[in-house]
Scaffold this motif. Structure first.
Motif, PDB file in Angstrom:
ATOM      1  N   ALA A  52      -3.706   8.897  -5.309  1.00 39.88           N
ATOM      2  CA  ALA A  52      -2.572   8.020  -5.001  1.00 39.88           C
ATOM      3  C   ALA A  52      -2.003   7.431  -6.281  1.00 39.88           C
ATOM      4  CB  ALA A  52      -3.001   6.911  -4.044  1.00 39.88           C
ATOM      5  N   TYR A  53      -2.859   6.954  -7.152  1.00 37.17           N
ATOM      6  CA  TYR A  53      -2.405   6.353  -8.401  1.00 37.17           C
ATOM      7  C   TYR A  53      -1.597   7.358  -9.221  1.00 37.17           C
ATOM      8  CZ  TYR A  53      -2.390   3.388 -12.512  1.00 37.17           C
ATOM      9  OH  TYR A  53      -1.991   2.602 -13.568  1.00 37.17           O
ATOM     10  N   PRO A  58       0.860  -1.179   0.000  1.00 35.33           N
ATOM     11  CA  PRO A  58       0.000   0.000   0.000  1.00 35.33           C
ATOM     12  C   PRO A  58       0.902   1.237   0.000  1.00 35.33           C
ATOM     13  CG  PRO A  58       0.298  -0.727   2.247  1.00 35.33           C
ATOM     14  CD  PRO A  58       1.074  -1.697   1.359  1.00 35.33           C
ATOM     15  N   ALA A  59       0.307   2.399  -0.016  1.00 32.85           N
ATOM     16  CA  ALA A  59       1.056   3.657   0.113  1.00 32.85           C
ATOM     17  C   ALA A  59       1.218   3.922   1.614  1.00 32.85           C
ATOM     18  CB  ALA A  59       0.323   4.794  -0.585  1.00 32.85           C
ATOM     19  N   ILE A  60       2.288   3.384   2.178  1.00 35.63           N
ATOM     20  CA  ILE A  60       2.512   3.410   3.627  1.00 35.63           C
ATOM     21  C   ILE A  60       2.583   4.847   4.152  1.00 35.63           C
ATOM     22  CG2 ILE A  60       4.122   2.738   5.467  1.00 35.63           C
ATOM     23  CD1 ILE A  60       4.957   0.382   3.556  1.00 35.63           C
ATOM     24  N   SER A  61       1.908   5.082   5.251  1.00 38.21           N
ATOM     25  CA  SER A  61       1.891   6.344   6.010  1.00 38.21           C
ATOM     26  C   SER A  61       1.131   7.487   5.349  1.00 38.21           C
ATOM     27  CB  SER A  61       3.323   6.818   6.360  1.00 38.21           C
ATOM     28  OG  SER A  61       3.868   6.015   7.375  1.00 38.21           O
ATOM     29  N   PHE A  94       2.348  -1.831  -6.367  1.00 38.25           N
ATOM     30  CA  PHE A  94       1.809  -0.802  -5.481  1.00 38.25           C
ATOM     31  C   PHE A  94       0.299  -0.787  -5.710  1.00 38.25           C
ATOM     32  CE2 PHE A  94       6.169   0.812  -6.111  1.00 38.25           C
ATOM     33  CZ  PHE A  94       6.572   0.881  -4.795  1.00 38.25           C
ATOM     34  N   VAL A  95      -0.454  -1.134  -4.692  1.00 32.04           N
ATOM     35  CA  VAL A  95      -1.913  -1.190  -4.795  1.00 32.04           C
ATOM     36  C   VAL A  95      -2.456   0.061  -4.127  1.00 32.04           C
ATOM     37  CG1 VAL A  95      -3.984  -2.549  -4.338  1.00 32.04           C
ATOM     38  CG2 VAL A  95      -1.787  -3.700  -4.753  1.00 32.04           C
ATOM     39  N   LEU A  96      -3.073   0.890  -4.949  1.00 29.86           N
ATOM     40  CA  LEU A  96      -3.405   2.253  -4.530  1.00 29.86           C
ATOM     41  C   LEU A  96      -4.900   2.470  -4.523  1.00 29.86           C
ATOM     42  CD1 LEU A  96      -0.581   3.553  -6.759  1.00 29.86           C
ATOM     43  CD2 LEU A  96      -0.510   3.405  -4.267  1.00 29.86           C
TER      44      LEU A  96
END
Length: 172
Positions: free
Chosen positions: A160-161, A118-121, A153-155
C-alpha cells in the motif's frame, strides 16, 4: 495543504479527524472499521446508533460520509465513509472518489485541519491497490482547500505504501 504517507495504524494517529472505511450499517465490522470501533470505544458505536435511529435508518450510502465522536481515539472526530466494492464489469471509480471528496467536505464543515485516510476499498472490498491509490491521491489533490491543511494517508503494509508513493510522484 500537505499530503503525507505514513506506514502504520490509523487508530494511533493524532489528527483532528480519522476517516473510517465503514460498512453501510455504521455499526462496526472488520479491518479498519473494526479497529476504529474497538479503539474508539463505546462512544463511537453509540453515536453511530444515534445516526441509524435518525437520518440513516437504512444505513450510509456508498460514496457518502458522516461524522461521529472519536471516543477514545487521539482525534476529535471519526468520519465514516462507505467505499464501493470493486467490480471488473462496472466502473465504480466515481463512487470511490466520492468517498474522499465527501469525507473532506465533512472535515471542512467540522473545521478539521488535519485528516487521516486509510486506503478506502482496497482491503476486503477488493479494489486494486495501484488504482485505489491513484484515485485517492488525485481526488484529494483536486478537492482539498482551507481549512484542511494536512491530509495523511495511513497505510497498512509495504504494498500500500509503495502504491501511494507512486501515485504521489505523478505530477498534479
Amino acid at each position: 495543504m500537505t499530503l503525507e504517507l505514513v506506514r502504520g495504524d490509523i487508530t494511533a494517529q493524532h489528527v483532528d479527524a480519522i476517516v473510517n472505511a465503514a460498512n453501510s450499517s455504521l455499526l462496526g465490522g472488520g479491518g479498519v472499521d473494526g479497529a476504529i470501533h474497538r479503539r474508539g470505544g463505546p462512544a463511537v458505536l453509540a453515536d453511530c446508533r444515534r445516526l441509524r435511529a435518525s437520518h440513516y435508518g437504512k444505513g450510509l450510502a456508498t460514496g457518502r460520509a458522516v461524522a461521529t465522536t472519536a471516543g477514545l481515539l487521539d482525534a476529535r472526530w471519526v468520519i465514516h465513509t462507505v467505499g464501493p466494492v470493486w467490480a471488473q464489469s462496472e466502473d465504480r471509480s466515481e463512487l470511490l472518489a466520492s468517498c474522499y471528496r465527501e469525507s473532506l467536505r465533512v472535515a471542512r464543515e467540522l473545521g478539521a485541519k488535519s485528516v487521516a485516510f486509510p486506503a478506502i476499498s482496497t482491503g476486503i472490498f477488493g479494489w486494486p491497490m495501484d488504482d485505489g491509490a491513484r484515485i485517492a491521491v488525485r481526488t484529494v489533490r483536486e478537492a482539498v482547500d482551507a481549512p484542511v491543511a494536512e491530509v495523511r494517508f495511513v497505510l497498512f503494509g509495504d504494498d500500500a505504501y509503495t502504491a501511494f508513493e507512486r501515485a504521489l510522484a505523478v505530477a498534479p
